[in-house]
Design a protein around this motif. Structure first.
Motif, PDB file in Angstrom:
ATOM      1  N   GLY A  31      67.252  34.422  19.722  1.00 59.64           N
ATOM      2  CA  GLY A  31      66.422  34.516  20.916  1.00 59.64           C
ATOM      3  C   GLY A  31      64.977  34.861  20.673  1.00 59.64           C
ATOM      4  N   ALA A  32      64.609  35.253  19.438  1.00 62.52           N
ATOM      5  CA  ALA A  32      63.224  35.624  19.148  1.00 62.52           C
ATOM      6  C   ALA A  32      62.359  34.369  18.991  1.00 62.52           C
ATOM      7  CB  ALA A  32      63.148  36.458  17.877  1.00 62.52           C
ATOM      8  N   PRO A  33      61.132  34.353  19.534  1.00 59.75           N
ATOM      9  CA  PRO A  33      60.248  33.196  19.328  1.00 59.75           C
ATOM     10  C   PRO A  33      59.808  33.109  17.877  1.00 59.75           C
ATOM     11  CG  PRO A  33      59.060  34.979  20.393  1.00 59.75           C
ATOM     12  CD  PRO A  33      60.489  35.414  20.337  1.00 59.75           C
ATOM     13  N   GLU A  34      59.768  31.904  17.315  1.00 57.66           N
ATOM     14  CA  GLU A  34      59.376  31.773  15.913  1.00 57.66           C
ATOM     15  C   GLU A  34      58.921  30.355  15.632  1.00 57.66           C
ATOM     16  OE1 GLU A  34      62.916  32.826  13.759  1.00 57.66           O
ATOM     17  OE2 GLU A  34      63.930  30.944  14.198  1.00 57.66           O
ATOM     18  N   HIS A  55      60.068  24.082  11.983  1.00 60.49           N
ATOM     19  CA  HIS A  55      61.142  24.630  12.813  1.00 60.49           C
ATOM     20  C   HIS A  55      60.499  25.583  13.803  1.00 60.49           C
ATOM     21  CE1 HIS A  55      64.576  27.179  14.009  1.00 60.49           C
ATOM     22  NE2 HIS A  55      63.767  28.183  13.736  1.00 60.49           N
ATOM     23  N   THR A  56      60.822  25.428  15.084  1.00 60.44           N
ATOM     24  CA  THR A  56      60.265  26.337  16.078  1.00 60.44           C
ATOM     25  C   THR A  56      61.178  26.419  17.286  1.00 60.44           C
ATOM     26  OG1 THR A  56      58.346  26.852  17.470  1.00 60.44           O
ATOM     27  CG2 THR A  56      58.864  24.518  17.157  1.00 60.44           C
ATOM     28  N   THR A  57      61.140  27.569  17.929  1.00 62.84           N
ATOM     29  CA  THR A  57      61.881  27.757  19.181  1.00 62.84           C
ATOM     30  C   THR A  57      61.055  27.334  20.388  1.00 62.84           C
ATOM     31  OG1 THR A  57      61.104  30.053  19.272  1.00 62.84           O
ATOM     32  CG2 THR A  57      63.247  29.655  18.232  1.00 62.84           C
ATOM     33  N   ALA A  58      59.772  27.011  20.172  1.00 59.87           N
ATOM     34  CA  ALA A  58      58.903  26.599  21.275  1.00 59.87           C
ATOM     35  C   ALA A  58      59.197  25.167  21.701  1.00 59.87           C
ATOM     36  CB  ALA A  58      57.436  26.730  20.859  1.00 59.87           C
ATOM     37  N   ASP A  59      58.920  24.874  22.956  1.00 58.27           N
ATOM     38  CA  ASP A  59      59.092  23.509  23.455  1.00 58.27           C
ATOM     39  C   ASP A  59      58.057  22.567  22.862  1.00 58.27           C
ATOM     40  OD1 ASP A  59      61.262  24.231  25.032  1.00 58.27           O
ATOM     41  OD2 ASP A  59      59.999  24.728  26.750  1.00 58.27           O
ATOM     42  N   GLU A  60      56.843  23.093  22.636  1.00 58.58           N
ATOM     43  CA  GLU A  60      55.808  22.311  21.976  1.00 58.58           C
ATOM     44  C   GLU A  60      54.872  23.250  21.229  1.00 58.58           C
ATOM     45  OE1 GLU A  60      52.403  21.666  25.369  1.00 58.58           O
ATOM     46  OE2 GLU A  60      54.034  20.183  25.277  1.00 58.58           O
ATOM     47  N   GLN A  86      65.570  23.620  13.517  1.00 57.69           N
ATOM     48  CA  GLN A  86      66.220  22.971  12.382  1.00 57.69           C
ATOM     49  C   GLN A  86      67.037  24.008  11.600  1.00 57.69           C
ATOM     50  OE1 GLN A  86      64.454  19.582  10.740  1.00 57.69           O
ATOM     51  NE2 GLN A  86      62.373  20.065  11.406  1.00 57.69           N
ATOM     52  N   SER A  87      68.195  23.610  11.144  1.00 63.90           N
ATOM     53  CA  SER A  87      69.076  24.536  10.437  1.00 63.90           C
ATOM     54  C   SER A  87      68.586  24.766   9.015  1.00 63.90           C
ATOM     55  CB  SER A  87      70.513  23.996  10.411  1.00 63.90           C
ATOM     56  OG  SER A  87      70.558  22.747   9.743  1.00 63.90           O
ATOM     57  N   THR A  88      68.769  25.995   8.534  1.00 65.78           N
ATOM     58  CA  THR A  88      68.338  26.392   7.195  1.00 65.78           C
ATOM     59  C   THR A  88      69.556  26.745   6.358  1.00 65.78           C
ATOM     60  OG1 THR A  88      66.303  27.319   8.135  1.00 65.78           O
ATOM     61  CG2 THR A  88      66.883  27.979   5.881  1.00 65.78           C
ATOM     62  N   PRO A  89      69.812  26.051   5.251  1.00 63.30           N
ATOM     63  CA  PRO A  89      70.982  26.363   4.422  1.00 63.30           C
ATOM     64  C   PRO A  89      70.860  27.727   3.766  1.00 63.30           C
ATOM     65  CG  PRO A  89      69.575  24.739   3.342  1.00 63.30           C
ATOM     66  CD  PRO A  89      69.030  24.913   4.732  1.00 63.30           C
ATOM     67  N   ASP A  90      71.981  28.331   3.452  1.00 60.34           N
ATOM     68  CA  ASP A  90      71.977  29.665   2.845  1.00 60.34           C
ATOM     69  C   ASP A  90      71.291  29.675   1.485  1.00 60.34           C
ATOM     70  OD1 ASP A  90      73.329  30.688   5.028  1.00 60.34           O
ATOM     71  OD2 ASP A  90      75.316  30.450   4.121  1.00 60.34           O
ATOM     72  N   ASP A  91      71.353  28.558   0.762  1.00 63.63           N
ATOM     73  CA  ASP A  91      70.753  28.495  -0.567  1.00 63.63           C
ATOM     74  C   ASP A  91      69.397  27.788  -0.537  1.00 63.63           C
ATOM     75  OD1 ASP A  91      71.705  25.981  -0.010  1.00 63.63           O
ATOM     76  OD2 ASP A  91      72.599  25.653  -1.987  1.00 63.63           O
ATOM     77  N   ALA A  92      68.678  27.916   0.583  1.00 63.27           N
ATOM     78  CA  ALA A  92      67.379  27.248   0.723  1.00 63.27           C
ATOM     79  C   ALA A  92      66.401  27.680  -0.359  1.00 63.27           C
ATOM     80  CB  ALA A  92      66.787  27.525   2.101  1.00 63.27           C
ATOM     81  N   TYR A  93      66.523  28.919  -0.830  1.00 68.34           N
ATOM     82  CA  TYR A  93      65.620  29.401  -1.875  1.00 68.34           C
ATOM     83  C   TYR A  93      65.726  28.576  -3.150  1.00 68.34           C
ATOM     84  CZ  TYR A  93      69.677  31.425  -4.186  1.00 68.34           C
ATOM     85  OH  TYR A  93      70.869  31.591  -4.828  1.00 68.34           O
ATOM     86  N   ALA A  94      66.881  27.948  -3.365  1.00 62.28           N
ATOM     87  CA  ALA A  94      67.101  27.164  -4.580  1.00 62.28           C
ATOM     88  C   ALA A  94      67.042  25.665  -4.337  1.00 62.28           C
ATOM     89  CB  ALA A  94      68.462  27.531  -5.189  1.00 62.28           C
ATOM     90  N   THR A  95      67.507  25.233  -3.172  1.00 56.99           N
ATOM     91  CA  THR A  95      67.624  23.793  -2.924  1.00 56.99           C
ATOM     92  C   THR A  95      66.633  23.269  -1.898  1.00 56.99           C
ATOM     93  OG1 THR A  95      69.291  24.115  -1.185  1.00 56.99           O
ATOM     94  CG2 THR A  95      70.085  23.901  -3.465  1.00 56.99           C
ATOM     95  N   ASP A  98      65.329  21.153   3.499  1.00 54.62           N
ATOM     96  CA  ASP A  98      65.714  19.794   3.848  1.00 54.62           C
ATOM     97  C   ASP A  98      65.586  19.518   5.339  1.00 54.62           C
ATOM     98  OD1 ASP A  98      66.511  17.220   3.208  1.00 54.62           O
ATOM     99  OD2 ASP A  98      68.622  17.634   3.598  1.00 54.62           O
ATOM    100  N   TRP A  99      64.485  20.026   5.941  1.00 49.72           N
ATOM    101  CA  TRP A  99      64.229  19.747   7.347  1.00 49.72           C
ATOM    102  C   TRP A  99      63.686  18.333   7.512  1.00 49.72           C
ATOM    103  CZ3 TRP A  99      61.144  24.842   8.648  1.00 49.72           C
ATOM    104  CH2 TRP A  99      62.035  25.927   8.647  1.00 49.72           C
ATOM    105  N   SER A 100      63.869  17.776   8.693  1.00 48.97           N
ATOM    106  CA  SER A 100      63.324  16.460   8.990  1.00 48.97           C
ATOM    107  C   SER A 100      61.817  16.550   9.228  1.00 48.97           C
ATOM    108  CB  SER A 100      64.007  15.871  10.229  1.00 48.97           C
ATOM    109  OG  SER A 100      63.766  16.685  11.371  1.00 48.97           O
ATOM    110  N   GLU A 101      61.161  15.426   9.064  1.00 53.95           N
ATOM    111  CA  GLU A 101      59.698  15.386   9.218  1.00 53.95           C
ATOM    112  C   GLU A 101      59.299  15.597  10.674  1.00 53.95           C
ATOM    113  OE1 GLU A 101      57.082  12.477   6.970  1.00 53.95           O
ATOM    114  OE2 GLU A 101      57.071  11.606   8.998  1.00 53.95           O
ATOM    115  N   SER A 102      58.272  16.426  10.871  1.00 51.89           N
ATOM    116  CA  SER A 102      57.764  16.675  12.221  1.00 51.89           C
ATOM    117  C   SER A 102      56.484  15.905  12.500  1.00 51.89           C
ATOM    118  CB  SER A 102      57.510  18.175  12.408  1.00 51.89           C
ATOM    119  OG  SER A 102      58.691  18.921  12.185  1.00 51.89           O
TER     120      SER A 102
END
Length: 466
Positions: A31-34, A55-60, A86-95, A98-102
């Motif tokens: 629920g926090a804005p980010e 990745h953002t919780t804002a509408d725009e 966008q979802s963030t994998p647990d091992d994002a620090y290593a892999t 992999d978010w889609s282009e904005s």
């Protein structure tokens, strides 16, 4: 002219939770804005396409790319982009995430280099006051991060903390500054071709073998290396988009294949390439000052021992003078030094740690390898002494070389040495830029002396053969 440009790339929007913990990844507080932002590469040439992932919780949201420096310039702006979580994998620090282009855009030929910024007044990794009796250590940059919603690492890495203050100062002094990343140095043997001065600023803790090769060749060919940084310590490997560093050599699978490429401290006998061979100094002989409980009441500056050195021309500094002292604190956080001895009031490198025979120690500041816990775990002490002991043992085993057996006390140093046809100036501290930020006249004059000398030299460095 070879130039790369780096738009805004690292998301700095971590948040402080009600439970008192720092948020270092998206979605930790429902629920926090980010908003979090990164680009698909570390750097780009003119004509390259920059792919931005958001990745953002804002509408725009809006994105503005700024060429940073003494006079920031807006390069491109996008208004009202549609927000997406966008979802963030647990091992994002290593892999990676992999978010889609904005959004994507092309780097124009006339764009100069620029980087991510943060608000003026952000706390640095130092404390600038003089603690009284009964003092309990605090960490201002962490407190600032909690209040302002930044990652705790905002103060020990990144452009906004180190390279940006240097670039702003240098451009105000009419120096022409170009930028490359250490990854560019790793990948491109010709990255320094055509230049006479290479500058390293801030907290350059991790280097690959190839990065050192490029820099060593540049200096040996007549180039000047101006290092206004500290904590030269670890060898890493670059594999694809990943930076690999096990730190403990026994965990690294390459140890049985090629021990020289093991990711551990440069001074490890397995690598057989002491850090001081390149930089003149090493983090194994520092490290900390005015960081938590490390030398908390030191002057925060350097004491001069060789006032006649060319780097001090025009400073009016005398033997025993201090410069860059609190509240500026240029000799703080992480510093590099060398094993040394005193003869008739002057410091000399012993050379047992790989320091060059001609190393001239210009100035010094006390440093300790880590903090003693005098508060029985009730106070944050930063870098614990036991952590450094573990680093030494992982590099050397339990039988440490004699010069490291009493490792708690050391020194940060300002020093120079020759390598081939070139010269290395090493300020030996991550916080040298604090002197430029606060316009300390001694720090400014020394910096200008180094840059003016190295910029006037000729380098015969050429691209390595294929």
């Amino acid at each position: 002219m070879r130039e790369k440009t780096r738009p805004r790339r690292a998301g700095a929007a971590a948040a402080w939770s009600a439970t008192g913990g720092l948020v270092e990844r998206p979605g930790m507080i429902p629920g926090a804005p980010e908003i979090w932002v990164y680009a698909d590469k570390f750097s780009y040439f003119a004509g390259d396409t920059v792919s931005v992932r958001v990745h953002t919780t804002a509408d725009e949201y809006d994105i503005e790319v700024v060429r940073d420096g003494a006079r920031p310039q807006s390069i491109v702006k996008y208004i009202g982009l549609p927000g997406k979580q966008q979802s963030t994998p647990d091992d994002a620090y290593a892999t990676g995430c992999d978010w889609s282009e904005s959004v994507a855009f092309t780097v124009a030929p006339n764009w100069a280099s620029g980087m991510l910024r943060k608000p003026e007044g952000a706390a640095r990794n130092i404390h600038t006051d003089m603690p009284g009796i009964g003092w309990v250590p605090r960490h201002p940059p962490c407190e600032w991060a909690w209040v302002n919603g930044y990652s705790r690492h905002h103060a020990d890495a990144f452009w906004a903390t180190y390279e940006r203050p240097f670039t702003v100062w240098a451009e105000e002094q009419a120096f022409l500054v170009h930028h490359i990343t250490q990854h560019d140095l790793h990948e491109d043997p010709s990255a320094l071709r055509g230049y006479s001065c290479a500058v390293v600023v801030g907290h350059d803790e991790y280097w690959s073998w190839e990065m050192r090769d490029r820099l060593d060749a540049f200096v040996e060919g007549g180039g000047g290396l101006a290092r206004f940084g500290g904590n030269f310590l670890w060898q890493v490997r670059i594999e694809g988009d990943a930076q690999i560093c096990y730190k403990n050599p026994f965990d690294d699978p390459i140890r049985e294949v090629d021990p020289t490429r093991v990711t551990t401290a440069w001074d490890s006998p397995e690598i057989d390439r002491p850090g001081a061979w390149t930089m003149g100094l090493t983090a194994m002989a520092g490290v900390y000052n005015r960081y938590g409980a490390t030398a908390p009441r030191s002057s925060g500056g350097f004491t001069v021992y060789r006032p006649d050195h060319w780097a001090l021309n025009g400073t009016d500094l005398y033997y025993g003078d201090n410069f860059g002292i609190a509240p500026v604190c240029i000799a703080a956080f992480a510093m590099d030094g060398a094993d040394y001895t005193f003869r008739k009031g002057l410091p000399y490198a012993t050379g047992v740690d790989g320091a060059p025979e001609d190393l001239e120690i210009i100035a010094m500041a006390p440093a300790v390898s880590g903090s003693r816990d005098n508060w029985n775990g009730t106070a944050p002490i930063g870098a614990p002494l036991a952590e450094v002991s573990g680093i030494f043992e992982s590099a050397y085993g339990r039988e440490l070389p004699e010069h490291l057996r009493e490792f708690e006390y050391g020194s940060g140093m300002v020093a120079t040495h020759q390598r081939g046809l070139g010269t290395v100036f090493n300020a030996g501290t991550t916080e040298w830029v604090s002197g430029l930020i606060h316009r300390d006249p001694f720090t400014e004059r020394i910096t200008a002396n180094v840059l003016n000398l190295f910029a006037a030299q000729l380098s015969s460095f050429t691209e390595e053969p294929d």
